[in-house]
Design an enzyme around this catalytic site. Sequence first.
Site, PDB file in Angstrom:
ATOM      1  N   GLU A 247      10.910  -3.715  -5.989  1.00  0.00           N
ATOM      2  CA  GLU A 247      11.370  -2.393  -6.410  1.00  0.00           C
ATOM      3  C   GLU A 247      12.589  -1.946  -5.595  1.00  0.00           C
ATOM      4  O   GLU A 247      12.619  -2.115  -4.370  1.00  0.00           O
ATOM      5  CB  GLU A 247      10.215  -1.398  -6.207  1.00  0.00           C
ATOM      6  CG  GLU A 247      10.550   0.053  -6.472  1.00  0.00           C
ATOM      7  CD  GLU A 247       9.397   0.992  -6.124  1.00  0.00           C
ATOM      8  OE1 GLU A 247       9.402   2.128  -6.599  1.00  0.00           O
ATOM      9  OE2 GLU A 247       8.480   0.569  -5.370  1.00  0.00           O
TER      10      GLU A 247
ATOM     11  N   LYS B  49      10.516   3.633 -14.202  1.00  0.00           N
ATOM     12  CA  LYS B  49       9.276   4.037 -13.532  1.00  0.00           C
ATOM     13  C   LYS B  49       8.784   5.365 -14.093  1.00  0.00           C
ATOM     14  O   LYS B  49       9.554   6.323 -14.241  1.00  0.00           O
ATOM     15  CB  LYS B  49       9.523   4.149 -12.019  1.00  0.00           C
ATOM     16  CG  LYS B  49       8.267   4.315 -11.172  1.00  0.00           C
ATOM     17  CD  LYS B  49       8.620   4.215  -9.698  1.00  0.00           C
ATOM     18  CE  LYS B  49       7.408   4.289  -8.799  1.00  0.00           C
ATOM     19  NZ  LYS B  49       7.784   4.149  -7.366  1.00  0.00           N
TER      20      LYS B  49
ATOM     21  N   CYS C 131       5.441  -0.346  -9.131  1.00  0.00           N
ATOM     22  CA  CYS C 131       4.718   0.185  -7.974  1.00  0.00           C
ATOM     23  C   CYS C 131       3.654   1.198  -8.368  1.00  0.00           C
ATOM     24  O   CYS C 131       2.591   0.833  -8.856  1.00  0.00           O
ATOM     25  CB  CYS C 131       5.717   0.768  -6.956  1.00  0.00           C
ATOM     26  SG  CYS C 131       5.036   0.935  -5.281  1.00  0.00           S
TER      27      CYS C 131
END
Length: 552
Positions: A45, A113, A149
């Site tokens: 990430e 994200k 994540c």
Amino acid sequence: MTDRFRLTLAQLNPTVGDLHGNAAKARDAWQQGKEAGSDMVALPEMFITGYNAQDLVMKQAFHVDAIKVIEQLAADCADGPVLAIGGPWIEGTDLYNAYFICSGGKVIRHVLKHHLPNETVFDEVRIFSSGAPAGPYNVGGVRIGSPICEDAWHEDVTETLEETGAEFLLVPNGSPYYRNKFETRLNHMVARVVETELPLIYLNMTGGQDDQVFDGGSFVLNPGGQIVLQLPVFEVVVAHVDLECTSDGWRALEGPFEKHPDDWEQDYRVMVESLRDYLRKTGFSKVLLGLSGGIDSAIVATVAVDALGAENVRCVMLPSEYTSSESLEDAKELAENLGCRYDYVPIAEGREAITNTLAPLFAGTEADLTEENIQSRLRGLLLMALSNKFGEMLLTTGNKSEVAVGYATIYGDMAGGYNPIKDMYKTRVFDQCRWRNENHRSWMAGQSGEVIPDRIITKPPSAELRDDQKDSDSLPDYPVLDGILQILVDRDGSIADCVAAGFDRADAKKVEHLLYISEYKRFQSAPGPRLTKHAFWLDRRYPIVNRWRDNS
């Protein structure tokens, strides 16, 4: 359709802001993947910017540069495996934490994200916009889902990916260490595997960034939650994962499995790696510290030698008339054991000059804490002079117990650029010293054996700023102090919780008072590695001016 897929995992250590350096690391990993016949090479990430870049990533010139570097990286990696790398992305006026899928010289997909962490060290809600959950991307006929994540800590994003045809999950992470964090990660990822019945590849970065250390430990799960590959913690690794299409769907084949060390070793390694990376990434190569003959400076000196090598560490004893012969002997023995430079710089002459300068203004007053602090601040002045003259970063040596209650002199022993034990309570420092004396690892640059003299560990702690001074003169005994602090700080508990745990209410109130009035000191203190989920700085943000007290 292919029945085999090779994925290269690049568990690497980026540097925040070093866009071209990070791109070079990505390019090298991609080349290794190409030579290994991989279908895809994955990086963590926000790798191109480094993580956690905080508000820097919102700067327009910065994120525009980062996107250009990724686009050039895609062009450079046109002839070979697909490249996946994290970085910032702009759509309209919105800034996203994105995962770039690069193929044929171009970026073919931006995964955005969705869940933005907004706790502890993370402020992503104020930095990024939330992307809508989307379906998988296609690599060589294989549909891959990449929850970024935090997205994999919640079921909705992975559920969407499974429902829209993802065949396995690749999770890029920038997940920093705190004690027992791996178990938390693993539990969440097993839950996603159970829910989706898909293999899951968890890719984490490594390396230190300010107070945070990313510990790697990437792993691969098959449906059912079985770990079939586990990479080492704290190591830079490029590894290959092979997946096979079976009658039950894709399954990862068994790969290397590295057993992770216990908490004592991981905490110590975090201190070593964080200091090593902090120096390397800020451009320093050498350090110095005041060596008092006490336990805190002893462990900091040992960590410094293990991180940088004895030739890059200067220890300075700055004695006053209150410095005991035992402290002089212990400090010198420690420096000799470590093999680092040891300088002896008495402060008596300088202290006398300062005392004489202030005498007309102090006339008619009694000696008190002021005179004690002059000694500490004079030491800070001398150490900073050495730092300036020789280009060595000054390390400060206050443990978490002292940092919590302000048992340190601002502009004195708090002076310095980094504090390796800032998040380690005093009672744990004793045991960590014993651990280091009994253990040596290949990643330690220092000598093996009992480098910290036993007397340093066993003698009563003292600041030695007046005759017969002991820390217990001003504070509850450390087991009591640390027990109360663990409730008030680490558990965010109350005075009533302290009393229920068996502590005296007067002790708890005293510690609470010191904790709150010391906020201004912590605000100006040096950074240090985060060992727990409740470290001082980003994990715990309290106002400096605060008149509230807990009367429960």
